[in-house]
Design a protein around this motif. Structure first.
Motif, PDB file in Angstrom:
ATOM      1  N   ALA A 180      -8.776  -6.654 -11.228  1.00  0.00           N
ATOM      2  CA  ALA A 180      -9.659  -5.697 -10.550  1.00  0.00           C
ATOM      3  C   ALA A 180     -10.248  -4.726 -11.571  1.00  0.00           C
ATOM      4  O   ALA A 180     -11.440  -4.403 -11.520  1.00  0.00           O
ATOM      5  CB  ALA A 180      -8.894  -4.931  -9.482  1.00  0.00           C
ATOM      6  N   ALA A 184      -0.715  -1.689  -4.483  1.00  0.00           N
ATOM      7  CA  ALA A 184      -2.109  -2.069  -4.266  1.00  0.00           C
ATOM      8  C   ALA A 184      -2.904  -0.811  -3.921  1.00  0.00           C
ATOM      9  O   ALA A 184      -2.361   0.133  -3.339  1.00  0.00           O
ATOM     10  CB  ALA A 184      -2.227  -3.093  -3.144  1.00  0.00           C
ATOM     11  N   ASN A 185      -4.171  -0.797  -4.279  1.00  0.00           N
ATOM     12  CA  ASN A 185      -5.021   0.358  -3.998  1.00  0.00           C
ATOM     13  C   ASN A 185      -5.678   0.212  -2.626  1.00  0.00           C
ATOM     14  O   ASN A 185      -6.373  -0.773  -2.368  1.00  0.00           O
ATOM     15  CB  ASN A 185      -6.083   0.503  -5.083  1.00  0.00           C
ATOM     16  N   TRP A 186      -5.467   1.200  -1.769  1.00  0.00           N
ATOM     17  CA  TRP A 186      -5.960   1.111  -0.388  1.00  0.00           C
ATOM     18  C   TRP A 186      -7.480   1.104  -0.318  1.00  0.00           C
ATOM     19  O   TRP A 186      -8.065   0.532   0.612  1.00  0.00           O
ATOM     20  CB  TRP A 186      -5.395   2.253   0.452  1.00  0.00           C
ATOM     21  N   THR A 246      -6.530  -7.189  -4.964  1.00  0.00           N
ATOM     22  CA  THR A 246      -5.952  -5.916  -5.402  1.00  0.00           C
ATOM     23  C   THR A 246      -5.172  -6.019  -6.708  1.00  0.00           C
ATOM     24  O   THR A 246      -4.596  -5.030  -7.160  1.00  0.00           O
ATOM     25  CB  THR A 246      -5.003  -5.367  -4.313  1.00  0.00           C
ATOM     26  N   ILE A 303      -9.602  -0.466  -2.243  1.00  0.00           N
ATOM     27  CA  ILE A 303     -10.089  -1.839  -2.409  1.00  0.00           C
ATOM     28  C   ILE A 303      -9.880  -2.634  -1.124  1.00  0.00           C
ATOM     29  O   ILE A 303     -10.762  -3.386  -0.688  1.00  0.00           O
ATOM     30  CB  ILE A 303      -9.373  -2.525  -3.593  1.00  0.00           C
ATOM     31  N   VAL A 304      -8.721  -2.455  -0.497  1.00  0.00           N
ATOM     32  CA  VAL A 304      -8.417  -3.180   0.742  1.00  0.00           C
ATOM     33  C   VAL A 304      -9.371  -2.767   1.860  1.00  0.00           C
ATOM     34  O   VAL A 304      -9.949  -3.616   2.550  1.00  0.00           O
ATOM     35  CB  VAL A 304      -6.959  -2.935   1.171  1.00  0.00           C
ATOM     36  N   LEU A 346       0.840  -1.200   0.000  1.00  0.00           N
ATOM     37  CA  LEU A 346       0.000   0.000   0.000  1.00  0.00           C
ATOM     38  C   LEU A 346       0.875   1.249   0.000  1.00  0.00           C
ATOM     39  O   LEU A 346       0.599   2.222  -0.710  1.00  0.00           O
ATOM     40  CB  LEU A 346      -0.930   0.008   1.220  1.00  0.00           C
ATOM     41  N   ARG A 386     -13.696   1.080  -7.252  1.00  0.00           N
ATOM     42  CA  ARG A 386     -12.801   0.393  -6.316  1.00  0.00           C
ATOM     43  C   ARG A 386     -13.514   0.109  -4.992  1.00  0.00           C
ATOM     44  O   ARG A 386     -13.348  -0.963  -4.402  1.00  0.00           O
ATOM     45  CB  ARG A 386     -11.549   1.229  -6.096  1.00  0.00           C
ATOM     46  N   GLY A 436     -14.291  -3.794  -3.924  1.00  0.00           N
ATOM     47  CA  GLY A 436     -13.788  -4.331  -2.663  1.00  0.00           C
ATOM     48  C   GLY A 436     -14.916  -4.813  -1.766  1.00  0.00           C
ATOM     49  O   GLY A 436     -14.837  -5.887  -1.164  1.00  0.00           O
TER      50      GLY A 436
END
Length: 324
Positions: free
Chosen positions: A257, A196-198, A252, A200-201, A191, A265, A269
């Protein structure tokens, strides 16, 4: 053999390195054998396809192979591991045109294939953690841990593993899913590197905890072959199984995705988190993560297309309004 360099993929490999080390410590040197077999088979399959169709081999291949190896149980036969990654690379990636064109995450495609085709080796032959026999050398001193074998004894089924053990990794499970603390550290690293896209997490974990809390707080009980069982507490559900691992490293994946908007996003997620809880709770698939990712992957392109269409219409309407 030329391999296209990808710094983002290298960042993921750096984040996964501690998990690979932990897998050896917890379960023995057999993990290295699984990783080597999976990596060699995956490389061969991608090279053959790339050579035939003029595609480029990319470093994303090694990420897919490492993720797949970490998602496997310690006793998995090597030939099943090889067959799984061959299916994932060929039918989950290269058949679509190689990196950047695949709809599904290759690692989770491979796992789904072996999960459905070889149910017993994937779900009922887990072994105890090597730390139960001593803190050192634990798995470093054996090919595979000699801790007592327990049929299907992952925390998702036993539901009696202390949260601290699940957080640190002192429990049974697949190679890379047991230590939440290492997953969190590796996840935070990617992150930070913006690999990785935060959104989505956060959406994945937030939606998962919200729905799991609702089921748990209302006292929901599910009918099983052993009678009625209450759903797990939110933290036990989060730390047990592979959800946390998948939330950082699998859902991610920027290709499968395929979301170009922030709204997409968040929705994507949340879709993964909610589907995981629903599948775990109401289906015969105890884990749920594999099919939740595949379903989310399946609808990701449609979701992105719809949201981009809405955004384009709003922009057009605003332009027309300004012109008037």
């Amino acid at each position: 053999m030329k391999i296209q360099k990808q710094q983002a993929m290298r960042n993921v490999l750096y984040a996964l390195a501690p998990l690979c080390l932990a897998a050896t410590y917890f379960f023995g040197w057999r993990f290295i054998a699984v990783l080597v077999v999976v990596g060699a088979t995956g490389l061969l399959c991608e090279w053959l396809m790339a050579r035939r169709y003029g595609y480029k081999i990319t470093e994303s291949l090694f990420v897919s192979c490492t993720l797949f190896a970490l998602s496997l149980p310690p006793t998995i036969p090597l030939w099943i591991a090889a067959l799984g990654i061959a299916f994932g690379i060929i039918f989950g990636k290269m058949i679509f045109g190689g990196f950047g064109k695949n709809i599904f995450n290759p690692a989770i495609t491979a796992r789904a294939f072996v999960y459905i085709s070889f149910g017993v080796p994937m779900t009922a032959r887990f072994i105890g953690n090597a730390t139960s026999l001593g803190w050192f050398p634990a798995g470093f001193g054996s090919w595979i841990t000699h801790a007592d074998s327990v049929s299907a004894a992952t925390p998702l089924l036993t539901k009696n593993v202390p949260l601290l053990d699940m957080f640190l990794g002192f429990t049974s499970g697949s190679f890379g899913e047991t230590s939440a603390v290492l997953i969190l550290l590796g996840g935070l690293f990617i992150l930070y590197k913006k690999t990785a896209n935060w959104k989505i997490v956060v959406a994945s974990i937030g939606s998962f905890l919200l729905l799991q809390t609702v089921f748990w707080a209302t006292g929901l009980q599910i009918s099983t072959e052993n009678g009625l069982q209450a759903v797990a507490s939110p933290m036990a559900a989060l730390l047990g199984g592979s959800f946390l691992f998948a939330a950082f490293f699998m859902i991610t994946d920027p290709v499968s995705a395929s979301q170009s908007t922030d709204t997409g996003r968040w929705i994507y997620g949340a879709m993964f988190g909610i589907l995981t809880v629903l599948i775990r709770t109401f289906s015969t698939w105890v884990e749920g993560v594999t099919f939740a990712i595949l379903l989310a992957n399946m609808f990701a392109p449609l979701l992105d297309t719809i949201l981009k269409g809405i955004k384009a219409k709003k922009k057009l309407k605003a332009t027309q309004g300004g012109a008037a």
